[in-house]
Each structure stands twice: as structure tokens, then as C-alpha cells.
Design a protein around this motif. Structure first.
Motif, PDB file in Angstrom:
ATOM      1  N   ARG A  19      22.956 -84.250   4.470  1.00 27.77           N
ATOM      2  CA  ARG A  19      23.456 -83.659   3.228  1.00 27.77           C
ATOM      3  C   ARG A  19      22.435 -83.739   2.100  1.00 27.77           C
ATOM      4  O   ARG A  19      22.489 -82.957   1.148  1.00 27.77           O
ATOM      5  N   GLN A  20      21.497 -84.666   2.209  1.00 28.38           N
ATOM      6  CA  GLN A  20      20.489 -84.816   1.169  1.00 28.38           C
ATOM      7  C   GLN A  20      19.240 -83.970   1.434  1.00 28.38           C
ATOM      8  O   GLN A  20      18.364 -83.864   0.571  1.00 28.38           O
ATOM      9  N   ALA A  21      19.151 -83.363   2.624  1.00 29.61           N
ATOM     10  CA  ALA A  21      17.959 -82.589   2.989  1.00 29.61           C
ATOM     11  C   ALA A  21      17.848 -81.340   2.122  1.00 29.61           C
ATOM     12  O   ALA A  21      18.851 -80.679   1.848  1.00 29.61           O
ATOM     13  N   ARG A  22      16.633 -81.015   1.692  1.00 23.76           N
ATOM     14  CA  ARG A  22      16.416 -79.854   0.833  1.00 23.76           C
ATOM     15  C   ARG A  22      15.463 -78.829   1.446  1.00 23.76           C
ATOM     16  O   ARG A  22      15.082 -77.858   0.795  1.00 23.76           O
ATOM     17  N   THR A  23      15.041 -79.042   2.693  1.00 24.59           N
ATOM     18  CA  THR A  23      14.099 -78.117   3.328  1.00 24.59           C
ATOM     19  C   THR A  23      14.710 -77.443   4.555  1.00 24.59           C
ATOM     20  O   THR A  23      13.994 -76.967   5.424  1.00 24.59           O
ATOM     21  N   ILE A  24      16.036 -77.401   4.625  1.00 18.64           N
ATOM     22  CA  ILE A  24      16.720 -76.774   5.750  1.00 18.64           C
ATOM     23  C   ILE A  24      16.640 -75.253   5.619  1.00 18.64           C
ATOM     24  O   ILE A  24      16.900 -74.700   4.546  1.00 18.64           O
ATOM     25  N   LEU A  25      16.277 -74.590   6.704  1.00 19.57           N
ATOM     26  CA  LEU A  25      16.267 -73.133   6.732  1.00 19.57           C
ATOM     27  C   LEU A  25      17.668 -72.655   7.072  1.00 19.57           C
ATOM     28  O   LEU A  25      18.152 -72.834   8.183  1.00 19.57           O
ATOM     29  N   GLN A  26      18.338 -72.051   6.098  1.00 21.01           N
ATOM     30  CA  GLN A  26      19.733 -71.670   6.237  1.00 21.01           C
ATOM     31  C   GLN A  26      19.892 -70.375   7.046  1.00 21.01           C
ATOM     32  O   GLN A  26      18.962 -69.567   7.130  1.00 21.01           O
ATOM     33  N   PRO A  27      21.080 -70.166   7.647  1.00 21.52           N
ATOM     34  CA  PRO A  27      21.302 -68.955   8.451  1.00 21.52           C
ATOM     35  C   PRO A  27      21.046 -67.664   7.682  1.00 21.52           C
ATOM     36  O   PRO A  27      20.476 -66.712   8.221  1.00 21.52           O
ATOM     37  N   GLY A  28      21.472 -67.606   6.408  1.00 22.28           N
ATOM     38  CA  GLY A  28      21.237 -66.405   5.612  1.00 22.28           C
ATOM     39  C   GLY A  28      19.764 -66.143   5.400  1.00 22.28           C
ATOM     40  O   GLY A  28      19.325 -64.980   5.310  1.00 22.28           O
ATOM     41  N   GLU A  29      18.969 -67.207   5.332  1.00 29.45           N
ATOM     42  CA  GLU A  29      17.530 -67.047   5.144  1.00 29.45           C
ATOM     43  C   GLU A  29      16.857 -66.572   6.427  1.00 29.45           C
ATOM     44  O   GLU A  29      15.898 -65.799   6.387  1.00 29.45           O
ATOM     45  N   VAL A  30      17.361 -67.047   7.571  1.00 32.05           N
ATOM     46  CA  VAL A  30      16.830 -66.569   8.850  1.00 32.05           C
ATOM     47  C   VAL A  30      17.034 -65.062   8.974  1.00 32.05           C
ATOM     48  O   VAL A  30      16.207 -64.341   9.528  1.00 32.05           O
ATOM     49  N   ALA A  31      18.147 -64.581   8.427  1.00 29.84           N
ATOM     50  CA  ALA A  31      18.460 -63.148   8.493  1.00 29.84           C
ATOM     51  C   ALA A  31      17.583 -62.311   7.573  1.00 29.84           C
ATOM     52  O   ALA A  31      17.686 -61.091   7.550  1.00 29.84           O
ATOM     53  N   GLY A  32      16.705 -62.954   6.798  1.00 25.58           N
ATOM     54  CA  GLY A  32      15.774 -62.199   5.963  1.00 25.58           C
ATOM     55  C   GLY A  32      15.921 -62.447   4.487  1.00 25.58           C
ATOM     56  O   GLY A  32      15.324 -61.731   3.687  1.00 25.58           O
ATOM     57  N   GLY A  33      16.684 -63.443   4.093  1.00 31.06           N
ATOM     58  CA  GLY A  33      16.922 -63.671   2.674  1.00 31.06           C
ATOM     59  C   GLY A  33      16.180 -64.859   2.106  1.00 31.06           C
ATOM     60  O   GLY A  33      16.647 -65.494   1.164  1.00 31.06           O
ATOM     61  N   LEU A  34      15.023 -65.189   2.670  1.00 29.50           N
ATOM     62  CA  LEU A  34      14.258 -66.338   2.196  1.00 29.50           C
ATOM     63  C   LEU A  34      13.554 -66.014   0.880  1.00 29.50           C
ATOM     64  O   LEU A  34      12.760 -65.079   0.792  1.00 29.50           O
ATOM     65  N   SER A  35      13.839 -66.808  -0.136  1.00 28.33           N
ATOM     66  CA  SER A  35      13.223 -66.610  -1.437  1.00 28.33           C
ATOM     67  C   SER A  35      11.775 -67.085  -1.413  1.00 28.33           C
ATOM     68  O   SER A  35      11.469 -68.123  -0.828  1.00 28.33           O
ATOM     69  N   PRO A  36      10.843 -66.358  -2.063  1.00 29.53           N
ATOM     70  CA  PRO A  36       9.446 -66.800  -2.145  1.00 29.53           C
ATOM     71  C   PRO A  36       9.319 -68.167  -2.814  1.00 29.53           C
ATOM     72  O   PRO A  36       8.330 -68.880  -2.615  1.00 29.53           O
ATOM     73  N   ALA A  37      10.308 -68.521  -3.611  1.00 32.67           N
ATOM     74  CA  ALA A  37      10.260 -69.816  -4.293  1.00 32.67           C
ATOM     75  C   ALA A  37      10.507 -70.979  -3.337  1.00 32.67           C
ATOM     76  O   ALA A  37      10.200 -72.122  -3.652  1.00 32.67           O
ATOM     77  N   ARG A  38      11.084 -70.665  -2.183  1.00 34.13           N
ATOM     78  CA  ARG A  38      11.363 -71.700  -1.179  1.00 34.13           C
ATOM     79  C   ARG A  38      10.140 -71.862  -0.289  1.00 34.13           C
ATOM     80  O   ARG A  38       9.910 -71.099   0.642  1.00 34.13           O
ATOM     81  N   MET A  39       9.310 -72.858  -0.576  1.00 31.45           N
ATOM     82  CA  MET A  39       8.062 -73.050   0.153  1.00 31.45           C
ATOM     83  C   MET A  39       8.336 -73.819   1.451  1.00 31.45           C
ATOM     84  O   MET A  39       8.001 -74.998   1.588  1.00 31.45           O
ATOM     85  N   LEU A  40       8.957 -73.138   2.420  1.00 28.75           N
ATOM     86  CA  LEU A  40       9.272 -73.759   3.700  1.00 28.75           C
ATOM     87  C   LEU A  40       8.147 -73.514   4.697  1.00 28.75           C
ATOM     88  O   LEU A  40       7.423 -72.523   4.615  1.00 28.75           O
ATOM     89  N   ASN A  58      30.004 -94.701  15.147  1.00 29.71           N
ATOM     90  CA  ASN A  58      30.559 -94.200  13.886  1.00 29.71           C
ATOM     91  C   ASN A  58      29.611 -94.471  12.725  1.00 29.71           C
ATOM     92  O   ASN A  58      29.426 -93.628  11.837  1.00 29.71           O
ATOM     93  N   ARG A  59      28.990 -95.649  12.729  1.00 21.44           N
ATOM     94  CA  ARG A  59      28.043 -95.995  11.665  1.00 21.44           C
ATOM     95  C   ARG A  59      26.807 -95.089  11.725  1.00 21.44           C
ATOM     96  O   ARG A  59      26.327 -94.584  10.696  1.00 21.44           O
ATOM     97  N   ILE A  60      26.289 -94.855  12.927  1.00 16.21           N
ATOM     98  CA  ILE A  60      25.121 -93.991  13.099  1.00 16.21           C
ATOM     99  C   ILE A  60      25.432 -92.567  12.652  1.00 16.21           C
ATOM    100  O   ILE A  60      24.636 -91.916  11.973  1.00 16.21           O
ATOM    101  N   ARG A  61      26.614 -92.074  13.023  1.00 18.30           N
ATOM    102  CA  ARG A  61      27.006 -90.718  12.636  1.00 18.30           C
ATOM    103  C   ARG A  61      27.073 -90.561  11.118  1.00 18.30           C
ATOM    104  O   ARG A  61      26.654 -89.547  10.562  1.00 18.30           O
ATOM    105  N   GLN A  62      27.607 -91.568  10.422  1.00 17.78           N
ATOM    106  CA  GLN A  62      27.726 -91.477   8.972  1.00 17.78           C
ATOM    107  C   GLN A  62      26.359 -91.498   8.307  1.00 17.78           C
ATOM    108  O   GLN A  62      26.103 -90.736   7.353  1.00 17.78           O
ATOM    109  N   ILE A  63      25.453 -92.330   8.803  1.00 19.03           N
ATOM    110  CA  ILE A  63      24.092 -92.386   8.262  1.00 19.03           C
ATOM    111  C   ILE A  63      23.397 -91.042   8.453  1.00 19.03           C
ATOM    112  O   ILE A  63      22.737 -90.519   7.545  1.00 19.03           O
ATOM    113  N   GLU A  64      23.550 -90.453   9.647  1.00 20.17           N
ATOM    114  CA  GLU A  64      22.923 -89.161   9.929  1.00 20.17           C
ATOM    115  C   GLU A  64      23.500 -88.069   9.037  1.00 20.17           C
ATOM    116  O   GLU A  64      22.769 -87.234   8.497  1.00 20.17           O
ATOM    117  N   LEU A  65      24.833 -88.074   8.864  1.00 21.91           N
ATOM    118  CA  LEU A  65      25.470 -87.062   8.027  1.00 21.91           C
ATOM    119  C   LEU A  65      25.021 -87.184   6.570  1.00 21.91           C
ATOM    120  O   LEU A  65      24.730 -86.173   5.908  1.00 21.91           O
TER     121      LEU A  65
END
Length: 321
Positions: free
Chosen positions: A25-46, A14-21
Motif C-alpha cells: 500500500r505504500q509503494a509508489r512505483t507500481i505500474l497500474q492497469p490503466g497505465e499499461v493500457a496506454g495512459g502512462l503520464s510522462p511525469a511518472r518516471m517508471l 497472518n503476520r507476514i501477510r499484513q506486513i506485505e500488504l
């Protein structure tokens, strides 16, 4: 042999799961499903490692390839994988690491078709154990299946589908998205594409899960615990006053009794755990060693010289100085 402790496994998980969650939630470089579909903004330098040419910026062609790979998994999406199927979809290197590094898995808690297991860790790991969760997708069918609890337990372990997860970094960053898209993840779903760690979406099991899947199919002790859970849930159904499924907490001694007689965890000294592997010998070092053995008449020296010559060829071919 010193097996990992299972007594506080649930609270540790339970402690490990909470740390991972919290970290997720703080990650800012996740490639979102909508972006995979072709909506990646040029401003998002992934970036991605797709193609194996190192880390580089994501292109529209990459997004199209990601979309195709995710769709392929989606077409195969199901309620789970059998243990045999999970191993069949796993990378050969993870299967080999499971065989050579992960010696056992032990059930810690069972309830209503869900099993929490503890495995030992790899020899260079900073931790001594890992937590694996499996869920029998057809558990309710096993309760209604004709035959004894032992018969149903055998069917579950051999033929029924599983959902699963591991708390290790490899599953978190390489495989949780794959398991989510494929329909066999247990616990937290992941919609962020592993664009750097696993852009081709390969594999199903980490080495800890590979050990568990092997034991699910072959361990009689594990199957006996499953049969006990089935018997208790059948009795609960027959007695309406027993509303809550029973949780079976496995004692340390009982868990260790299930281990193979020759199980032994390989341990690297604490100071070396998590460290990088030692650097390979340089061409100069190999040549110095060859000078010692080349020309000797005894068979052992001749064999060593041949091995050094082969190693020299490999190092020179890789461009290492």
C-alpha cells in the motif's frame, strides 16, 4: 534432520501477510492497469528491465508489449492449474532449485479444500521456513464425486485445478501478478505489472511451490490428509447441525512422519545467510593455479589443468579480469 515447526504456522502467516500488504500500500512505483493500457503520464518516471539491457525508462512500445503479454495470460485465464500444469509452466531453474534445495513440504492446516503448508527454505535464506497456500478449485465436486474419500482425494491431487501462493519474495515480486492475470492466484490479487523483475511474465511456481506441487502429486501422506478432510465435510453435509467446516490442525509429529527418510535440510552458517555468492576466481588466480598443474604427467593433474583451461576460457569470454 530438523524439520521446520508448524505449530504457529497460521499466526506467522497472518503476520507476514499484513506486513506485505502494508508495504504494498505504500509503494509508489507500481505500474497500474490503466497505465499499461496506454495512459502512462510522462511525469511518472517508471523503469523496466524489458529486453535485458538493464534498468531504463519505460517507453510506449514497452507498454504495448506489456499489454500484449497480459492479454495472452488473460486469454488463458482459468480457475486454476493442475499441479502438473503448474510445474510445466515454471522455469527450469526454479524446478532445479526445488530439487536441490527444498527437501520437503508439510501440511499444517486443512479446511474446506484449502491447505496451508510449510516448506524448508533455501540454504542461503535468512529464514528457516516458507508458507504455501493451495486451494482446490474443484473441492465441492470432489465431495459429490462417487467413491470413497480416498478416491476423491486422489482425483483432486492428480487431476483437479489448484490456486496457490507462497510468502517468499520471488512469488511476491515475480509471480503474484502472473498468477493473478492467469487466474490461479490464491489470497491477495496483484494488479501491479512486474516491470522490473519479470516484464516477460515467465513462470508459475517458485522453488517452494515446485516442491509442494511435486508432493501434491506423489505424497501418500498428503493425500491421506485430504481424504480425511473430504470425509469430514461429507459428514457435515449429511448432518445439518454441523454448520462450520472442520479445521484440521496437523501435529508436528504427524507432519514429520510424512517426510522421506533421507530428507535433510542443507544449511549454510547463519552468518552467511542472505549474503551474496562469493566472487568468481579472477583470470590471474586461474593462471596461477594452472602454472602449478600444467606439465605434470599424472592423470589427476592433467585433468585439473584441462578444467582450469576451460574455466579460463569462460572467464576471458565474459570479460572478467
Amino acid at each position: 534432520m530438523k524439520a521446520p515447526r508448524i505449530g504457529n504456522a497460521q499466526s506467522a502467516l497472518n503476520r507476514i501477510r499484513q506486513i506485505e500488504l502494508d508495504s504494498r500500500r505504500q509503494a509508489r512505483t507500481i505500474l497500474q492497469p490503466g497505465e499499461v493500457a496506454g495512459g502512462l503520464s510522462p511525469a511518472r518516471m517508471l523503469t523496466t528491465t524489458l529486453g535485458g539491457a538493464g534498468v531504463r525508462a519505460i517507453t510506449p512500445a514497452d507498454l504495448a508489449q506489456f499489454k500484449k503479454a497480459v492479454a495472452a495470460l488473460g486469454d488463458k485465464a482459468q480457475r486454476g492449474l493442475t499441479a502438473k500444469e503448474a510445474l510445466g509452466l515454471s522455469r527450469a531453474i526454479d524446478i532445479e532449485r526445488a530439487k536441490s534445495e527444498i527437501r520437503f513440504s508439510m501440511p499444517a492446516r486443512l479446511q474446506a479444500g484449502k491447505v496451508h503448508l510449510v516448506t524448508d527454505s533455501g540454504p542461503r535464506s535468512k529464514v528457516t521456513r516458507h508458507h504455501v497456500n493451495i486451494e482446490f478449485a474443484a473441492y465441492s465436486a470432489a465431495l459429490a464425486r462417487p467413491g470413497t474419500p480416498a478416491d476423491s482425494a486422489k482425483w483432486l491431487c492428480k487431476e483437479s485445478a489448484l490456486r496457490f501462493e507462497c510468502d517468499c519474495q520471488h512469488f511476491r515480486y515475480f509471480l503474484r501478478f502472473v498468477a493473478t492475470a492467469g487466474g490461479w492466484v490464491a489470497g491477495r490479487s496483484e494488479h501491479g505489472m512486474p516491470k522490473l523483475t519479470n516484464p516477460t511474465l515467465d513462470g508459475a511456481c517458485c522453488k517452494h511451490l515446485a516442491r509442494v506441487m511435486t508432493d501434491v502429486q506423489s505424497s501418500i501422506g498428503f493425500r491421506q490428509h485430504i481424504a480425511k478432510m473430504i470425509a469430514a465435510d461429507r459428514a457435515r453435509i449429511d448432518h445439518p447441525g454441523r454448520a462450520k467446516p472442520q479445521a484440521f490442525i496437523v501435529r508436528q509429529s504427524d507432519a514429520e512422519a510424512m517426510l522421506p527418510k533421507n530428507s535433510r535440510r542443507i544449511v549454510v552458517p547463519a552468518a552467511s545467510r542472505g549474503a551474496s555468492l562469493p566472487k568468481p576466481a579472477s583470470v590471474a588466480d586461474i593462471r596461477k593455479a594452472m602454472a602449478v598443474y600444467t606439465g605434470r604427467a599424472d592423470p589427476n593433474s592433467a585433468a585439473i589443468a584441462r578444467a582450469l583451461q576451460a574455466l579460463l576460457s569462460i572467464q576471458q569470454g565474459s570479460g572478467r579480469a
